[in-house]
Design a protein around this motif. Structure first.
Motif, PDB file in Angstrom:
ATOM      1  N   THR A 226      -3.613   3.514   3.658  1.00 42.11           N
ATOM      2  CA  THR A 226      -4.752   3.581   4.587  1.00 42.11           C
ATOM      3  C   THR A 226      -5.985   4.147   3.894  1.00 42.11           C
ATOM      4  O   THR A 226      -7.106   3.647   4.075  1.00 42.11           O
ATOM      5  CB  THR A 226      -4.396   4.434   5.816  1.00 42.11           C
ATOM      6  N   LEU A 227      -5.797   5.173   3.102  1.00 43.81           N
ATOM      7  CA  LEU A 227      -6.904   5.729   2.324  1.00 43.81           C
ATOM      8  C   LEU A 227      -7.482   4.675   1.385  1.00 43.81           C
ATOM      9  O   LEU A 227      -8.708   4.506   1.287  1.00 43.81           O
ATOM     10  CB  LEU A 227      -6.427   6.943   1.517  1.00 43.81           C
ATOM     11  N   LEU A 228      -6.628   3.941   0.717  1.00 43.03           N
ATOM     12  CA  LEU A 228      -7.079   2.902  -0.203  1.00 43.03           C
ATOM     13  C   LEU A 228      -7.874   1.827   0.531  1.00 43.03           C
ATOM     14  O   LEU A 228      -8.932   1.392   0.056  1.00 43.03           O
ATOM     15  CB  LEU A 228      -5.868   2.276  -0.906  1.00 43.03           C
TER      16      LEU A 228
ATOM     17  N   TYR B  97      -1.465   7.353  -5.939  1.00 43.98           N
ATOM     18  CA  TYR B  97      -2.141   8.164  -4.926  1.00 43.98           C
ATOM     19  C   TYR B  97      -2.670   9.470  -5.505  1.00 43.98           C
ATOM     20  O   TYR B  97      -3.825   9.851  -5.260  1.00 43.98           O
ATOM     21  CB  TYR B  97      -1.175   8.442  -3.776  1.00 43.98           C
ATOM     22  N   GLU B  98      -1.846  10.176  -6.265  1.00 47.53           N
ATOM     23  CA  GLU B  98      -2.248  11.467  -6.799  1.00 47.53           C
ATOM     24  C   GLU B  98      -3.445  11.344  -7.746  1.00 47.53           C
ATOM     25  O   GLU B  98      -4.315  12.223  -7.776  1.00 47.53           O
ATOM     26  CB  GLU B  98      -1.081  12.141  -7.528  1.00 47.53           C
ATOM     27  N   GLU B  99      -3.520  10.250  -8.503  1.00 49.81           N
ATOM     28  CA  GLU B  99      -4.678  10.026  -9.380  1.00 49.81           C
ATOM     29  C   GLU B  99      -5.921   9.727  -8.547  1.00 49.81           C
ATOM     30  O   GLU B  99      -7.023  10.158  -8.906  1.00 49.81           O
ATOM     31  CB  GLU B  99      -4.378   8.881 -10.348  1.00 49.81           C
ATOM     32  N   MET B 100      -5.742   8.995  -7.456  1.00 46.65           N
ATOM     33  CA  MET B 100      -6.863   8.676  -6.579  1.00 46.65           C
ATOM     34  C   MET B 100      -7.431   9.951  -5.937  1.00 46.65           C
ATOM     35  O   MET B 100      -8.647  10.104  -5.802  1.00 46.65           O
ATOM     36  CB  MET B 100      -6.389   7.692  -5.502  1.00 46.65           C
ATOM     37  N   VAL B 101      -6.547  10.877  -5.583  1.00 45.23           N
ATOM     38  CA  VAL B 101      -6.981  12.143  -4.996  1.00 45.23           C
ATOM     39  C   VAL B 101      -7.655  13.029  -6.048  1.00 45.23           C
ATOM     40  O   VAL B 101      -8.677  13.663  -5.782  1.00 45.23           O
ATOM     41  CB  VAL B 101      -5.781  12.881  -4.368  1.00 45.23           C
ATOM     42  N   ASP B 102      -7.087  13.049  -7.233  1.00 49.40           N
ATOM     43  CA  ASP B 102      -7.580  13.931  -8.287  1.00 49.40           C
ATOM     44  C   ASP B 102      -8.896  13.457  -8.899  1.00 49.40           C
ATOM     45  O   ASP B 102      -9.746  14.267  -9.280  1.00 49.40           O
ATOM     46  CB  ASP B 102      -6.514  14.042  -9.390  1.00 49.40           C
ATOM     47  N   ASP B 103      -9.094  12.142  -8.978  1.00 49.22           N
ATOM     48  CA  ASP B 103     -10.291  11.582  -9.610  1.00 49.22           C
ATOM     49  C   ASP B 103     -10.743  10.363  -8.810  1.00 49.22           C
ATOM     50  O   ASP B 103     -10.580   9.224  -9.248  1.00 49.22           O
ATOM     51  CB  ASP B 103      -9.994  11.203 -11.063  1.00 49.22           C
ATOM     52  N   LEU B 104     -11.284  10.616  -7.635  1.00 48.30           N
ATOM     53  CA  LEU B 104     -11.653   9.532  -6.725  1.00 48.30           C
ATOM     54  C   LEU B 104     -12.581   8.526  -7.383  1.00 48.30           C
ATOM     55  O   LEU B 104     -12.334   7.321  -7.351  1.00 48.30           O
ATOM     56  CB  LEU B 104     -12.305  10.094  -5.466  1.00 48.30           C
TER      57      LEU B 104
ATOM     58  N   PHE C  73      -0.962   6.674  11.315  1.00 48.88           N
ATOM     59  CA  PHE C  73      -0.859   8.132  11.364  1.00 48.88           C
ATOM     60  C   PHE C  73      -1.868   8.799  10.440  1.00 48.88           C
ATOM     61  O   PHE C  73      -2.120   9.995  10.546  1.00 48.88           O
ATOM     62  CB  PHE C  73       0.559   8.569  10.973  1.00 48.88           C
ATOM     63  N   SER C  74      -2.461   8.056   9.523  1.00 51.69           N
ATOM     64  CA  SER C  74      -3.419   8.612   8.567  1.00 51.69           C
ATOM     65  C   SER C  74      -4.838   8.632   9.116  1.00 51.69           C
ATOM     66  O   SER C  74      -5.767   8.994   8.401  1.00 51.69           O
ATOM     67  CB  SER C  74      -3.390   7.783   7.276  1.00 51.69           C
ATOM     68  N   SER C  75      -5.033   8.234  10.370  1.00 49.57           N
ATOM     69  CA  SER C  75      -6.387   8.019  10.890  1.00 49.57           C
ATOM     70  C   SER C  75      -7.259   9.262  10.811  1.00 49.57           C
ATOM     71  O   SER C  75      -8.443   9.186  10.478  1.00 49.57           O
ATOM     72  CB  SER C  75      -6.315   7.520  12.334  1.00 49.57           C
ATOM     73  N   THR C  76      -6.695  10.428  11.119  1.00 48.58           N
ATOM     74  CA  THR C  76      -7.488  11.659  11.052  1.00 48.58           C
ATOM     75  C   THR C  76      -7.806  12.023   9.611  1.00 48.58           C
ATOM     76  O   THR C  76      -8.924  12.415   9.283  1.00 48.58           O
ATOM     77  CB  THR C  76      -6.723  12.822  11.717  1.00 48.58           C
ATOM     78  N   GLN C  77      -6.835  11.841   8.730  1.00 50.86           N
ATOM     79  CA  GLN C  77      -7.001  12.236   7.336  1.00 50.86           C
ATOM     80  C   GLN C  77      -8.096  11.443   6.639  1.00 50.86           C
ATOM     81  O   GLN C  77      -8.897  11.990   5.888  1.00 50.86           O
ATOM     82  CB  GLN C  77      -5.672  12.062   6.596  1.00 50.86           C
ATOM     83  N   VAL C  78      -8.145  10.125   6.874  1.00 46.95           N
ATOM     84  CA  VAL C  78      -9.092   9.301   6.131  1.00 46.95           C
ATOM     85  C   VAL C  78     -10.505   9.390   6.684  1.00 46.95           C
ATOM     86  O   VAL C  78     -11.419   8.778   6.138  1.00 46.95           O
ATOM     87  CB  VAL C  78      -8.643   7.828   6.060  1.00 46.95           C
ATOM     88  N   ARG C  79     -10.705  10.132   7.774  1.00 49.08           N
ATOM     89  CA  ARG C  79     -12.056  10.379   8.262  1.00 49.08           C
ATOM     90  C   ARG C  79     -12.601  11.697   7.708  1.00 49.08           C
ATOM     91  O   ARG C  79     -13.653  12.152   8.126  1.00 49.08           O
ATOM     92  CB  ARG C  79     -12.066  10.386   9.799  1.00 49.08           C
ATOM     93  N   LYS C  80     -11.861  12.309   6.803  1.00 48.58           N
ATOM     94  CA  LYS C  80     -12.303  13.519   6.138  1.00 48.58           C
ATOM     95  C   LYS C  80     -12.514  13.238   4.662  1.00 48.58           C
ATOM     96  O   LYS C  80     -12.061  12.222   4.143  1.00 48.58           O
ATOM     97  CB  LYS C  80     -11.245  14.622   6.286  1.00 48.58           C
TER      98      LYS C  80
END
Length: 332
Positions: A66-68, A246-253, A285-292
């Motif tokens: 969902t983030l992607l 995922y972890e690389e995407m979080v660490d270096d967007l 379920f990721s809806s709240t997370q990806v709006r941050k």
């Protein structure tokens, strides 16, 4: 321990009205191995639509898909359909025609015609689906950027598309396929503690199914998922499936996002980094997370309950780790 107690109590309650049928994944995997053989894939290579419009995201639940999609959707020339998949809507009909081919005098010719036909139709369906979304947003008074009216790429994100990569590749040999992966225990534990209950018909009856609701079932479907993805990597052209960690995407967007946008064939746009500011309807379920803004607190979150999760860790067996990194990515 108190939080874990309540989680386990909720799972016991869920078991009263929910069944697990993990063999569905196993059966699907075995069917794919028998259907999409190396010889068949080579014989049908390149017969599908030449379009690059579709982008397909696949991944185990809770792996960052969902983030992607949100990051991609933030590009001016890319839009996401969420989990409304025109491909999925046509699959059953397409599979029937696929089976019919082997009763024809010239099955390969029939398959080529079927693949070409459905590829073009699914592309049209994706465009029409997006146009329907746009009409709804305009009626609601939302502002829609002009570039979004005629996007160059349309994202299809359905986690179960990992079952269908054989069809996807043959239908759209030039379309980008992205596999988003995360630490196995983070993905599996997050799936376990969420409710993935779906209604399904079994023996003429409606049955609630949640294959992530027990250690045994969620570990089975995860192991099968990994075997399926390994199989696709073995029969599809090298590098056909673009990998995102995922972890690389979080660490270096920015670094990972630039690599992904380059893979789409489009130019980089700085607005991609502001994905969390943009409005999009999200049904997961990721809806709240990806709006941050992107955050790292979910990495290794399973370790808070490491003692309780030892049985699950053992059930993952050789799949407890995942040596997968983002394709073509080099950290500066």
């Amino acid at each position: 321990d108190k939080a874990w107690y309540h989680l386990e109590e909720s799972q016991k309650f869920k078991a009263i009205y929910t069944k697990t049928i993990p063999d569905v994944e196993t059966t699907n995997f075995e069917t794919n191995r028998l259907t999409f053989t190396p010889n068949l894939m080579n014989a049908l290579e390149g017969v599908g639509s030449e379009t690059r419009v579709p982008i397909f995201i696949v991944g185990f639940p809770r792996s960052g898909t969902t983030l992607l999609e949100r990051i991609l959707d933030s590009h001016p020339q890319i839009v996401g359909l969420g989990e409304h998949s025109p491909l999925h809507a046509r699959l059953n009909h397409m599979k029937l025609e696929w089976q019919q081919a082997f009763s024809e005098k010239n099955p390969m010719k029939y398959l080529e015609e079927t693949i070409a036909k459905h590829g073009d139709e699914i592309k049209k369906d994706m465009i029409e689906r997006w146009n329907k979304i746009i009409r709804g947003r305009l009626r609601a008074g939302d502002d829609v950027p002009e570039e979004k009216l005629q996007p160059l790429r349309i994202v299809d994100k359905v986690n179960t598309n990992h079952r269908n990569l054989g069809y996807i590749h043959l239908l759209f040999p030039n379309a980008l396929i992205i596999h988003c992966a995360r630490n196995p225990m983070d993905s599996v534990f997050s799936s376990y503690k969420h409710d993935f209950n779906v209604m399904s018909q079994r023996d003429g009856k409606d049955v609630n199914i949640d294959n992530a609701s027990t250690f045994s079932s969620v570990s089975t479907i995860y192991r099968t998922f990994r075997r399926q993805m390994d199989y696709w990597d073995s029969v599809l052209p090298p590098g056909r499936v673009f990998k995102v960690r995922y972890e690389e995407m979080v660490d270096d967007l920015e670094g990972v996002a630039r690599t992904i946008i380059e893979a789409t064939g489009l130019k980089w746009d700085e607005s991609v980094l502001d994905f969390f500011k943009k409005k999009q309807h999200i049904n997961t379920f990721s809806s709240t997370q990806v709006r941050k803004k992107i955050y790292s607190s979910s990495i290794d979150s399973w370790k808070k309950y490491e003692t309780h999760l030892q049985p699950l860790l053992k059930m993952l067996d050789t799949y407890e780790t995942y040596d997968l990194t983002t394709s073509n990515y080099k950290r500066n």
